[in-house]
Design an enzyme around this catalytic site. Sequence first.
Site, short mmCIF file in Angstrom:
data_model
loop_
_atom_site.label_atom_id
_atom_site.label_comp_id
_atom_site.label_asym_id
_atom_site.label_seq_id
_atom_site.Cartn_x
_atom_site.Cartn_y
_atom_site.Cartn_z
N GLY A 10 0.83 -1.20 0.00
CA GLY A 10 0.00 0.00 0.00
C GLY A 10 0.86 1.25 0.00
O GLY A 10 0.55 2.24 0.68
N ALA A 11 1.93 1.24 -0.79
CA ALA A 11 2.95 2.28 -0.70
C ALA A 11 2.80 3.39 -1.73
O ALA A 11 3.65 4.28 -1.80
CB ALA A 11 4.34 1.66 -0.84
N SER A 13 0.39 5.64 -1.96
CA SER A 13 -0.34 6.83 -1.49
C SER A 13 -0.37 6.81 0.03
O SER A 13 0.02 5.82 0.67
CB SER A 13 -1.78 6.85 -2.03
OG SER A 13 -2.52 5.74 -1.54
N GLY A 14 -0.82 7.92 0.62
CA GLY A 14 -1.11 7.98 2.04
C GLY A 14 0.05 7.61 2.94
O GLY A 14 1.21 7.95 2.71
N GLY A 16 1.49 4.73 3.56
CA GLY A 16 2.51 3.87 2.99
C GLY A 16 3.54 4.64 2.20
O GLY A 16 4.75 4.39 2.30
N SER A 138 -5.56 -0.69 13.72
CA SER A 138 -6.30 0.56 13.90
C SER A 138 -7.01 0.53 15.24
O SER A 138 -7.37 -0.55 15.75
CB SER A 138 -7.33 0.74 12.78
OG SER A 138 -8.22 1.79 13.08
N TYR A 163 -14.81 -3.46 9.09
CA TYR A 163 -13.48 -2.83 9.13
C TYR A 163 -12.82 -3.08 10.48
O TYR A 163 -11.66 -3.49 10.56
CB TYR A 163 -13.59 -1.34 8.85
CG TYR A 163 -12.25 -0.63 8.88
CD1 TYR A 163 -11.33 -0.82 7.86
CD2 TYR A 163 -11.91 0.21 9.94
CE1 TYR A 163 -10.10 -0.19 7.89
CE2 TYR A 163 -10.67 0.85 9.97
CZ TYR A 163 -9.77 0.65 8.94
OH TYR A 163 -8.55 1.26 8.97
#
Length: 281
Positions: A10-11, A13-14, A16, A138, A163
């Site tokens: 997940g690198a 964007s955001g 990552g 989370s 989630y």
Amino acid sequence: MQGQTVVVSGATSGIGQAAALELARLGAEVVILGRSAAKAQATQALIEAQVGRPCVRSFLADFESLDAVRRVAGELAELPQIDVLLNNAGVVHTKRELTVDGYEKTFAVNHLAPFLLTCLLMPKLLERPGARIVNTSSGAHRFGRLVMEDLQSEQQYATMKAYGGSKLANLLFTTELARRLEGRDVGCWALHPGAVSTGIGTNNGWLGRAAQALLKPFFKSPAQGARTSIYLCSAPVSAPNGSYFVDCEVEEMLPRAQDPAEAQALWAASERLVGLEAVRF
């Protein structure tokens, strides 16, 4: 982190992307995983421009497909070394959707994909003394419930329940992973990055995008949200394996997030769902 190789899912964007950038600044060779070739190339160019050296390799992997996870794990196994695996990719869906494997997407992407990737890369990680596995969970795990007989949310689906359940799974995975790594020179920890303004949830149409825009002023930036991930990937960590971190400090998990029986039951179910034989380290 000179001489170390870090794999970040997940690198593109955001959190990552922010973590990958900072780890490269610290001297690491960074391997980024993403599902878009264009975004991966853009992220590689961005990081290398910021750092001023070639230091990024990119691999494609759509975590909605377990075959894609198996393929990229095989490609990563050909790297000279892997010192750190940062399991960062995550999604949230406002309605129940299925992956190509027939699994509920939130659970599949947030738990089954990193579970499979970690298990397949474990032989490579065990080659490196002091290797680390960092799992992004989370605070939403507090709202989650896992019913072993209904891991695919077929009986009932609610966004935060699904989630939160997937984030609870991240912690149970970390708990059982720590037990299995006892006596090994491998660190494994989980973290809550905080409420961060990222692209997560914007795949849910105009409502998801509007919610992100309205809440953005109250959220951390991706760089701020990445601090605990960066800390666990790079800094000396004295906390025992299986610990849960918030703002670079250990925080107590809910009892159900570290229940040994639940952790072992989830591990066994996950092995079955991803098609692995009993994993032995």
